[in-house]
Design an enzyme around this catalytic site. Structure first.
Site, mmCIF file in Angstrom:
data_model
loop_
_atom_site.group_PDB
_atom_site.id
_atom_site.type_symbol
_atom_site.label_atom_id
_atom_site.label_comp_id
_atom_site.label_asym_id
_atom_site.label_seq_id
_atom_site.Cartn_x
_atom_site.Cartn_y
_atom_site.Cartn_z
ATOM 1 N N GLY A 114 -28.287 -48.708 -34.750
ATOM 2 C CA GLY A 114 -29.371 -49.592 -34.405
ATOM 3 C C GLY A 114 -29.760 -50.010 -33.025
ATOM 4 N N ALA A 115 -29.243 -49.411 -32.058
ATOM 5 C CA ALA A 115 -29.034 -50.108 -30.794
ATOM 6 C C ALA A 115 -29.746 -49.382 -29.671
ATOM 7 C CB ALA A 115 -27.719 -50.487 -30.317
ATOM 8 N N GLY A 116 -30.407 -48.140 -29.935
ATOM 9 C CA GLY A 116 -31.354 -47.507 -29.209
ATOM 10 C C GLY A 116 -30.457 -46.422 -28.720
ATOM 11 N N GLY A 118 -29.618 -43.659 -30.448
ATOM 12 C CA GLY A 118 -29.786 -42.483 -31.667
ATOM 13 C C GLY A 118 -28.569 -42.334 -32.458
ATOM 14 N N SER A 119 -27.919 -43.482 -33.145
ATOM 15 C CA SER A 119 -26.950 -43.404 -33.778
ATOM 16 C C SER A 119 -27.250 -42.570 -35.377
ATOM 17 C CB SER A 119 -26.219 -44.736 -34.258
ATOM 18 O OG SER A 119 -27.445 -45.620 -34.599
ATOM 19 N N ALA A 121 -29.848 -40.313 -35.791
ATOM 20 C CA ALA A 121 -29.976 -39.034 -35.439
ATOM 21 C C ALA A 121 -28.682 -38.365 -35.288
ATOM 22 C CB ALA A 121 -30.739 -38.974 -34.164
ATOM 23 N N ASP A 164 -35.348 -37.902 -31.015
ATOM 24 C CA ASP A 164 -34.256 -38.395 -31.207
ATOM 25 C C ASP A 164 -33.097 -37.130 -31.985
ATOM 26 O OD1 ASP A 164 -35.093 -40.685 -30.605
ATOM 27 O OD2 ASP A 164 -33.845 -42.060 -31.995
HETATM 28 C C1 MEV Z 1 -36.622 -44.675 -31.538
HETATM 29 O O1 MEV Z 1 -35.245 -44.289 -31.188
HETATM 30 C C2 MEV Z 1 -37.653 -44.116 -30.635
HETATM 31 C C3 MEV Z 1 -38.925 -44.428 -31.400
HETATM 32 O O2 MEV Z 1 -39.718 -43.701 -30.193
HETATM 33 C C4 MEV Z 1 -39.293 -43.890 -32.560
HETATM 34 C C5 MEV Z 1 -39.317 -42.235 -32.763
HETATM 35 O O3 MEV Z 1 -39.273 -41.424 -31.719
HETATM 36 O O4 MEV Z 1 -39.260 -41.829 -33.772
HETATM 37 C C6 MEV Z 1 -39.346 -45.972 -31.056
#
Ligand code: MEV
Length: 330
Positions: A114-116, A118-119, A121, A164
């Site tokens: 959950g840290a951005g 893409g864990s 995915a 992702d």
């Molecule tokens: C989340 O990693 C990225 C967002 O753009 C959501 C998405 O694209 O599904 C916030």
């Protein structure tokens, strides 16, 4: 036994706006989730997870979504993680036309949850790949990306882009605009530096917040469109290998994400620490709310500055990973 791995990613540009049909450019990075799958005859699922920034947990259950696992870790995180894994299992059963298949699944991930980066995915793509292969079916990377996207869509209440999951399945730099997903050329020496605040954001809540702002104010809708303009400029800079311009555009992109309310004090502090260290550019990556920033810096200055920045728990260099999902040696 089958083992597959898939990479995490950073967003060079375009998160959030991509949910509304603007283009985005995520790049896969050399941090992978590795999923080991053993088919079992009794139709049950046993899931063992390590390193998901949880202490690790093991659950065994009947495998239908109603069978809530009984474990002693924060339930929100487990529910989210199990939702992704349940979804991946359903997709594998469907692809192999074996609705009653059971699995032992072990997840090891070097990508914070959950840290951005893409864990989810990466875990979903690798899990579908390993589980389908275990059932004797081999999907293309595009098919894996599509099935993984259906899982994200389900778990995130219909609010997800293909970015992702496509990036994790294909590797390298990709461009996603609605259903149009393609790999694009990028310099393989992009000097990514990542700062991690140890936290996580709730993607569903953050996406819903942007949706509300966009519906309420024309200027918020214009902000989302302006992110799309940045991405189009960024694609040209990427094609030209113009790293200085990429950095400037990343700074602009971060400002607009901040305006849309998805940054946080720790993310902003890390972005400013990177800029003060003369990074070419820095922005949050992913849904925001907490988690990671990505900066561009060929020198060690940004990583060093981040390590001394209050609220930054980890800082590391990440290379572009040109390989997407792949089978690993058991
Ligand atoms: C989340 O990693 C990225 C967002 O753009 C959501 C998405 O694209 O599904 C916030």
């Amino acid at each position: 036994m089958t083992v597959s791995s898939a990479p995490g990613k950073v967003y060079l540009f375009g998160e959030h706006a991509v949910v509304y049909g603007e283009p985005a450019v995520p790049c896969a990075i050399e941090r992978r989730a590795r999923v080991t799958v053993d088919a079992r005859d009794d139709g049950r699922l046993r899931v063992q997870a390590a390193d998901l920034t949880l202490d690790g947990f093991t659950v065994e259950y009947s495998g239908d979504a109603g069978g809530a696992p009984d474990v002693d870790v924060p339930s929100g995180l487990v529910r989210a993680a199990m939702g992704y894994i349940d979804g991946a299992v359903s997709q594998a059963r469907d692809a192999a036309n074996q609705p009653d298949a059971g699995f032992d699944i072990t997840i090891e991930s070097a990508i914070p949850l959950g840290a951005g980066l893409g864990s989810s995915a990466a875990v979903v793509v690798a899990a579908i790949d390993a589980a389908t292969r275990e059932l004797g079916v081999e999907l293309t990377n595009e098919q894996l990306a599509d099935r993984a996207y259906q899982v994200e869509l389900d778990v995130q209440d219909g609010q997800a882009s293909r970015a992702d999951t496509f990036c994790s399945a294909m590797g390298g730099a990709v461009r996603v605009e609605g259903d149009d997903c393609r790999t694009i050329d990028a310099p393989d020496n992009l000097p990514f530096v990542i700062g991690y605040d140890g936290g996580a954001g709730d993607t569903g809540v953050l996406v819903a917040g942007v949706r509300k702002l966009r519906e309420e104010y024309d200027f918020a809708a214009n902000t989302v469109s302006a992110i799309g303009d940045i991405v189009r400029h960024g694609e040209q800079a990427l094609a030209d290998g113009n790293i200085e311009e990429l950095g400037r555009l990343m700074n602009f992109n971060h400002g607009l994400l901040e305006a849309l309310g998805v940054s946080s004090r720790s993310l902003d502090t890390m972005v400013w620490a990177a800029r003060d260290a003369d990074a070419l550019g820095a922005k949050l990556t992913g849904a925001g709310g907490g988690g990671c920033i990505v900066a561009l810096d060929e020198t060690d200055a940004t990583a060093t500055a981040l390590r001394f920045t209050m609220g930054c728990e980890d800082a590391f260099r990440a290379e572009l990973d040109t390989e997407g999902v792949r089978v690993e040696e058991p």
